[in-house]
Design a protein around this motif. Structure first.
Motif, PDB file in Angstrom:
ATOM      1  N   LEU A  15       0.837  -1.209   0.000  1.00 48.82           N
ATOM      2  CA  LEU A  15       0.000   0.000   0.000  1.00 48.82           C
ATOM      3  C   LEU A  15       0.867   1.252   0.000  1.00 48.82           C
ATOM      4  O   LEU A  15       0.524   2.250  -0.643  1.00 48.82           O
ATOM      5  CB  LEU A  15      -0.931  -0.015   1.213  1.00 48.82           C
ATOM      6  CG  LEU A  15      -2.002  -1.113   1.220  1.00 48.82           C
ATOM      7  CD1 LEU A  15      -2.801  -1.065   2.518  1.00 48.82           C
ATOM      8  CD2 LEU A  15      -2.932  -0.983   0.026  1.00 48.82           C
TER       9      LEU A  15
ATOM     10  N   LYS B  79      -1.571   4.173  -1.413  1.00 48.44           N
ATOM     11  CA  LYS B  79      -2.984   4.015  -1.065  1.00 48.44           C
ATOM     12  C   LYS B  79      -3.129   3.737   0.425  1.00 48.44           C
ATOM     13  O   LYS B  79      -2.242   3.157   1.052  1.00 48.44           O
ATOM     14  CB  LYS B  79      -3.609   2.838  -1.835  1.00 48.44           C
ATOM     15  CG  LYS B  79      -3.651   3.003  -3.327  1.00 48.44           C
ATOM     16  CD  LYS B  79      -4.214   1.747  -3.977  1.00 48.44           C
ATOM     17  CE  LYS B  79      -4.185   1.842  -5.491  1.00 48.44           C
ATOM     18  NZ  LYS B  79      -4.658   0.586  -6.129  1.00 48.44           N
TER      19      LYS B  79
ATOM     20  N   PHE C 284      -7.809   0.882  -0.565  1.00 49.40           N
ATOM     21  CA  PHE C 284      -7.612  -0.458  -1.121  1.00 49.40           C
ATOM     22  C   PHE C 284      -8.868  -1.307  -0.967  1.00 49.40           C
ATOM     23  O   PHE C 284      -9.300  -1.980  -1.913  1.00 49.40           O
ATOM     24  CB  PHE C 284      -6.425  -1.126  -0.428  1.00 49.40           C
ATOM     25  CG  PHE C 284      -6.342  -2.613  -0.641  1.00 49.40           C
ATOM     26  CD1 PHE C 284      -5.940  -3.129  -1.860  1.00 49.40           C
ATOM     27  CD2 PHE C 284      -6.683  -3.500   0.383  1.00 49.40           C
ATOM     28  CE1 PHE C 284      -5.873  -4.510  -2.065  1.00 49.40           C
ATOM     29  CE2 PHE C 284      -6.614  -4.866   0.189  1.00 49.40           C
ATOM     30  CZ  PHE C 284      -6.207  -5.362  -1.031  1.00 49.40           C
TER      31      PHE C 284
END
Length: 465
Positions: free
Chosen positions: A330, A335, A340
């Motif tokens: 991530l 993100k 996600f």
């Protein structure tokens, strides 16, 4: 047996089932027989203990529990068939009443496939990229072929773009050399972009024996994503020599006698490739429009299970093989966990909607899959999996996945029906004829939702308590 169906929402029902006690006789007999084989009572041979003795010693309740557990799947299945329900997954069962000698009553809540109204898709119109092959495209294709027939020869000069250098590498993070940060005799083509950012600038201008240091973000290994100080030493420089682009090269690299024929064949192949890409693009965009038109309720549990499966597969299989954690992934993607999960949920919803709609179209249009279509699809899937057709077919049969493949082909045919009814134009305003590629690319477009399709089919299979 009596049963009633209560619709809780468009994707979930509650079955209320009442079973007269006499219908439990077979299950009671089986319960006594099973307990007989599991216990011993002094004075009785194993398997010959009377029912009344089992009741006295172990309790009638134990027998009833065994009998009910044995009987529930059958009565549940009978109620599902009686209600003509298309259930997904396993039910949540609650025994509401059990009167010895009189009655068994229970409820079963379960997800069901929603009833879907297929929208009028005849008005769908999409725009796709035009098929255009330029002279520059042909030049690039021929140049790539030319590169495959090139050779390298050592040179005593500074390295330049396009040269092949042999290098040694050493990466440090916070002043410490990484255990997996040392490599020797690495062959690298300057300008290929296949190694670290900054390496092209570092080695350009160096002769054999030359050394340079640069800073770069590591793309793999134990310190992936971290800034490292990289020392590169050039041990050899080789120049690539390419054959002349002439008729002799055409004869060496192909079945053609002239360079002009080779270029024309390259242009034809590029056109075919772009036509296939165009067909795939049309399928995807038609499918997107179809999904916008249809109202499809999504079973909450099915969606939750699919999101969890996607997350598990990414975290424990794909990322695990790369040595990454979900948090690191991530971070690299930039993100948050919430973003996600939202994206994963959106993708799962799209996949489930796609299968529900196309399956409904299969039923509505009475589409069937013949052996030839199934075989062709199996061959394509085998090729993409890297297995031989025989190996893939054996794995499919042993895994009980034949119905899944049949479903993929059927959904492809359903999507082809929608595409045939749609208007597809290219960016030049020309109507695109997809007839030749329609069904094959539609099957592959439907196949793209494979994860969700498998989730729904697995849920279909788990329709017994």
């Amino acid at each position: 047996m009596k049963s009633a169906v209560e619709t809780l929402n468009p994707t979930r029902v509650r079955l209320s089932i009442e079973v007269p006690f006499e219908e439990l006789k077979d299950s009671l007999d089986a319960a006594y027989k099973k307990i007989n084989q599991q216990v011993t009572v002094k004075g009785f041979r194993k398997g010959k203990i009377p029912a009344r003795v089992i009741d006295q010693r172990f309790g009638r309740g134990a027998v009833l529990e065994e009998a009910v557990n044995d009987a529930l799947p059958k009565f549940y299945t009978d109620a599902v068939n009686e209600g003509e329900l298309n259930v997904l997954g396993q039910p949540e069962v609650d025994i509401t009443e059990l009167k010895d000698g009189e009655l068994l009553a229970f409820t079963a809540e379960v997800d069901v496939r929603p009833e879907i109204e297929i929208p009028d898709y005849s008005g769908i119109e999409v725009t796709v990229d035009a098929v255009e092959v330029t002279d520059e495209d042909v030049d690039k294709a021929v140049e790539q072929l030319r590169g495959r027939f090139g050779s390298t020869n050592p040179v005593e000069r500074a390295a330049a773009e396009g040269d092949v250098v042999t290098i040694d590498l050493e990466a440090k993070v916070d002043g410490e050399v990484l255990e997996d940060g040392v490599a020797s005799d690495v062959s690298y083509t300057i300008g290929s972009g296949e190694l670290l950012d900054g390496i092209d600038e570092a080695v350009t201008g160096l002769e054999a024996g030359g050394e340079a240091t640069f800073t770069s973000e590591l793309k793999g290994g134990s310190a992936e994503g971290k800034e490292a100080e990289v020392t590169v030493k050039v041990t050899a420089v080789s120049a690539r020599e390419l054959p002349e682009l002439d008729d002799e090269f055409a004869q060496m690299a192909s079945e053609f006698d002239t360079l002009a024929e080779l270029r024309e064949d390259s242009r034809k192949r590029l056109e075919e490739s772009k036509q296939y890409e165009q067909a795939t693009q049309a399928q995807e965009r038609v499918l997107e429009e179809l999904l916008k038109l249809a109202e499809v309720p999504i079973p909450e549990k099915l969606l939750a299970d699919e999101v969890q499966t996607r997350k598990h597969n990414l975290e424990h299989h794909q990322l695990g093989q790369m040595g990454l954690t979900l948090d690191k992934y991530l971070e690299i993607q930039g993100k948050t966990l919430e973003e996600f999960e939202a994206e994963t949920s959106e993708q799962a919803v799209k996949g489930i909607k796609t299968q529900f709609i196309l399956d409904e179209l299969v039923n509505k249009e009475k589409l069937n899959v013949n052996q030839e279509e199934l075989t062709e699809h199996l061959l394509r899937r085998a090729q993409s999996s890297g297995m031989s057709p025989d190996q893939f077919a054996q794995a499919v049969v042993e895994g009980g996945q034949v119905p899944m493949l049949v479903g993929e082909v059927a959904r492809g045919k359903a999507l082809a029906v929608v595409v045939e009814a749609a208007k597809v134009v290219d960016t030049n305003g020309e109507v695109v004829d997809l007839e030749d590629d329609e069904e094959e690319t539609a099957t592959e477009a439907a196949e793209d939702e494979k994860s969700e399709a498998e989730a729904v089919e697995k849920a279909d299979e788990k329709n017994e308590a």
